[in-house]
Structures are given as structure tokens and as C-alpha cells.
Design a protein around this motif. Structure first.
Motif, PDB file in Angstrom:
ATOM      1  N   PHE A   2       0.839  -1.199   0.000  1.00 39.37           N
ATOM      2  CA  PHE A   2       0.000   0.000   0.000  1.00 39.37           C
ATOM      3  C   PHE A   2       0.876   1.252   0.000  1.00 39.37           C
ATOM      4  O   PHE A   2       1.817   1.349   0.779  1.00 39.37           O
ATOM      5  N   ILE A   3       0.543   2.189  -0.862  1.00 39.99           N
ATOM      6  CA  ILE A   3       1.350   3.402  -0.995  1.00 39.99           C
ATOM      7  C   ILE A   3       0.441   4.645  -0.954  1.00 39.99           C
ATOM      8  O   ILE A   3      -0.766   4.539  -1.147  1.00 39.99           O
ATOM      9  N   THR A  89     -11.216 -14.561  -4.089  1.00 39.00           N
ATOM     10  CA  THR A  89     -12.313 -14.243  -5.014  1.00 39.00           C
ATOM     11  C   THR A  89     -12.129 -12.886  -5.683  1.00 39.00           C
ATOM     12  O   THR A  89     -12.855 -12.549  -6.618  1.00 39.00           O
ATOM     13  N   GLY A  90     -11.179 -12.073  -5.179  1.00 38.24           N
ATOM     14  CA  GLY A  90     -10.981 -10.732  -5.739  1.00 38.24           C
ATOM     15  C   GLY A  90     -12.087  -9.767  -5.354  1.00 38.24           C
ATOM     16  O   GLY A  90     -12.394  -8.842  -6.105  1.00 38.24           O
ATOM     17  N   GLU A  91     -12.668  -9.972  -4.153  1.00 40.72           N
ATOM     18  CA  GLU A  91     -13.745  -9.087  -3.705  1.00 40.72           C
ATOM     19  C   GLU A  91     -13.298  -8.295  -2.470  1.00 40.72           C
ATOM     20  O   GLU A  91     -12.496  -8.796  -1.672  1.00 40.72           O
ATOM     21  N   ILE A 115      -8.809   5.319  -5.366  1.00 43.00           N
ATOM     22  CA  ILE A 115      -8.641   4.018  -4.695  1.00 43.00           C
ATOM     23  C   ILE A 115      -9.303   2.891  -5.492  1.00 43.00           C
ATOM     24  O   ILE A 115      -8.871   1.747  -5.418  1.00 43.00           O
ATOM     25  N   ILE A 116     -10.313   3.217  -6.273  1.00 44.08           N
ATOM     26  CA  ILE A 116     -10.933   2.177  -7.108  1.00 44.08           C
ATOM     27  C   ILE A 116      -9.934   1.743  -8.192  1.00 44.08           C
ATOM     28  O   ILE A 116      -9.769   0.555  -8.475  1.00 44.08           O
ATOM     29  N   GLU A 117      -9.245   2.716  -8.752  1.00 44.74           N
ATOM     30  CA  GLU A 117      -8.211   2.414  -9.755  1.00 44.74           C
ATOM     31  C   GLU A 117      -7.093   1.571  -9.123  1.00 44.74           C
ATOM     32  O   GLU A 117      -6.592   0.623  -9.713  1.00 44.74           O
ATOM     33  N   ILE A 121      -5.817  -2.104 -10.378  1.00 48.92           N
ATOM     34  CA  ILE A 121      -4.485  -2.297 -10.971  1.00 48.92           C
ATOM     35  C   ILE A 121      -3.517  -3.012 -10.031  1.00 48.92           C
ATOM     36  O   ILE A 121      -2.754  -3.871 -10.441  1.00 48.92           O
ATOM     37  N   ILE A 122      -3.556  -2.629  -8.748  1.00 41.86           N
ATOM     38  CA  ILE A 122      -2.546  -3.155  -7.807  1.00 41.86           C
ATOM     39  C   ILE A 122      -3.078  -4.343  -7.004  1.00 41.86           C
ATOM     40  O   ILE A 122      -2.352  -5.292  -6.737  1.00 41.86           O
TER      41      ILE A 122
END
Ligand SMILES: CC(C)(COP(=O)(O)OP(=O)(O)OC[C@H]1O[C@@H](n2cnc3c(N)ncnc32)[C@H](O)[C@@H]1OP(=O)(O)O)[C@@H](O)C(=O)NCCC(=O)NCCS
Length: 173
Positions: A2-3, A89-91, A115-117, A121-122
Motif C-alpha cells: 500500500f502506498i 475471489t478478488g472481492e 482508490i478504485i483504480e 491495478i494493484i
């Protein structure tokens, strides 16, 4: 992993123990807490530090919080972030709040876009959830603006002996 994140008018700074006083100010505010039925208001700086413990657990962890800082003044104006991240699950679930002085100036929109981006991406998140009281119009408008849609899931959150209906919103990334 986290950055800090940079937006147009805002810096999203990873939470640290230096933010305890702001967190106390934010979550002891009646207007901020109005629809946050899942948790009691924060009662002290020490309690805020315990909340920060949770967000600073060793990585890999399932939650993260950024402090929203106004670049022009350096003031902390809110927080946003993720919890209940299921990496299989990526949720993930998203939360956000601003101190009332800063409402309705597009700051939540600007912070959430970042933060959605980042989640996409990350964190390789595929789906973000937001659980919102049906009375929390500002939050519902904010999330719809980000392309979230209401699911068929709703539930009652019980708080101080009363039940409050919540809807679940989701966004596919
Ligand atoms: C929800 C919250 C973060 C919104 O922050 P904000 O910076 O005022 O939101 P924005 O200015 O980016 O506005 C986003 C959209 O919501 C709309 N909106 C915001 N507040 C509104 C209100 N009180 N009534 C109607 N619409 C509102 C805005 O008009 C905007 O839509 P538009 O661009 O189409 O006009 C803020 O109200 C808040 O901190 N509430 C308390 C904490 C909370 O409830 N968090 C959410 C928990 S689920």
C-alpha cells in the motif's frame, strides 16, 4: 504494497499513528456517524489508536485506510479504504467519510476514483462492495456516480435496539 496516492486536489496518505487525533475528531462527529450503524462513535484518541492498529496489521492484510489530505492546506479532511478483502475471489468492501466542513465539493468523488483504480491495478480486485443505509442519500449518490449498482441483497443492521435497512451496492472492475 500500500502506498500514498496522488489526486488533483488531494493526497491520500497511508494511515499512521500520527492520525489518531484526526481519527478521533472525525469519528466522534455526530454528522459523520449519523448513518454508520455498524460501530459506536470513537470516544478517545487512545481508542482511535486501537482502530489504527487494525489498519496497520502486518501485510498481507485484508484492510487498508488512507487519510484524505487537502493539498492546498495540508489539512486532513477524511478517510477512505478497504476491508474484508478476499484475495481468492478478488472481492473487497469499501468505506469512506469526510469531515462535514468538506462535504459537497467533489472530494469523495476524487478520492474514490483513485482508490478504485488502485484496487483494480494493484490489488487485482474484481468486485467492490459498499453497504449503505437506505437513508444515507449522500453516500448512495456518491457510489452511483462511481458506477456502482444496487444488488438484490439487503439486510437490517441492529443498533441500539433499532433495525436499520441497508442495501448492498457493487461495482465490477
Ligand atoms: C458520503 C460522503 C463521503 C460524500 O462526500 P462528498 O465529498 O460530499 O461527495 P461528493 O461531493 O464527491 O458528491 C458525490 C455525489 O453525491 C452528491 N451528494 C453529496 N452529498 C449529497 C447530499 N447531501 N444530498 C444529495 N446529493 C449529495 C453530489 O451532488 C455528487 O453528485 P453530482 O456530482 O452528480 O452532483 C459524505 O457525505 C460523508 O462523509 N458522509 C458521512 C460518512 C458516511 O456516511 N460515509 C459513507 C458510509 S456508507
Amino acid at each position: 504494497m500500500f502506498i500514498d496516492l496522488d489526486a488533483d486536489r488531494l493526497l491520500l496518505k497511508c494511515i499512521s499513528y500520527d492520525d489518531a487525533e484526526f481519527l478521533y475528531k472525525e469519528f466522534s462527529n455526530e454528522d459523520v456517524n449519523r448513518y454508520l450503524y455498524g460501530a459506536e462513535p470513537c470516544t478517545s484518541v487512545n481508542e482511535a489508536k486501537q482502530w489504527i492498529d487494525f489498519y496497520l496489521e502486518q501485510v498481507p492484510r485484508n484492510q487498508h485506510r488512507w487519510i484524505i489530505v487537502l493539498k492546498s492546506t495540508g489539512e486532513s479532511i477524511g478517510t477512505c479504504g478497504f476491508h474484508c478483502w478476499n484475495k481468492e475471489t478478488g472481492e473487497v468492501e469499501m468505506g469512506y467519510d469526510l469531515f462535514p466542513t468538506y462535504w459537497r465539493q467533489g472530494y469523495a468523488t476524487e478520492a474514490l476514483e483513485q482508490i478504485i483504480e488502485y484496487a483494480k491495478i494493484i490489488m487485482y480486485v474484481k468486485k467492490i462492495y459498499a453497504h449503505i443505509s437506505i437513508d444515507n442519500i449522500p453516500s448512495i449518490k456518491t457510489i452511483l456516480k462511481q458506477g456502482f449498482v444496487k444488488t438484490e441483497e439487503s439486510y437490517y443492521e441492529e443498533f441500539h435496539g433499532k433495525k436499520y435497512l441497508h442495501d448492498v451496492y457493487e461495482k465490477l472492475l
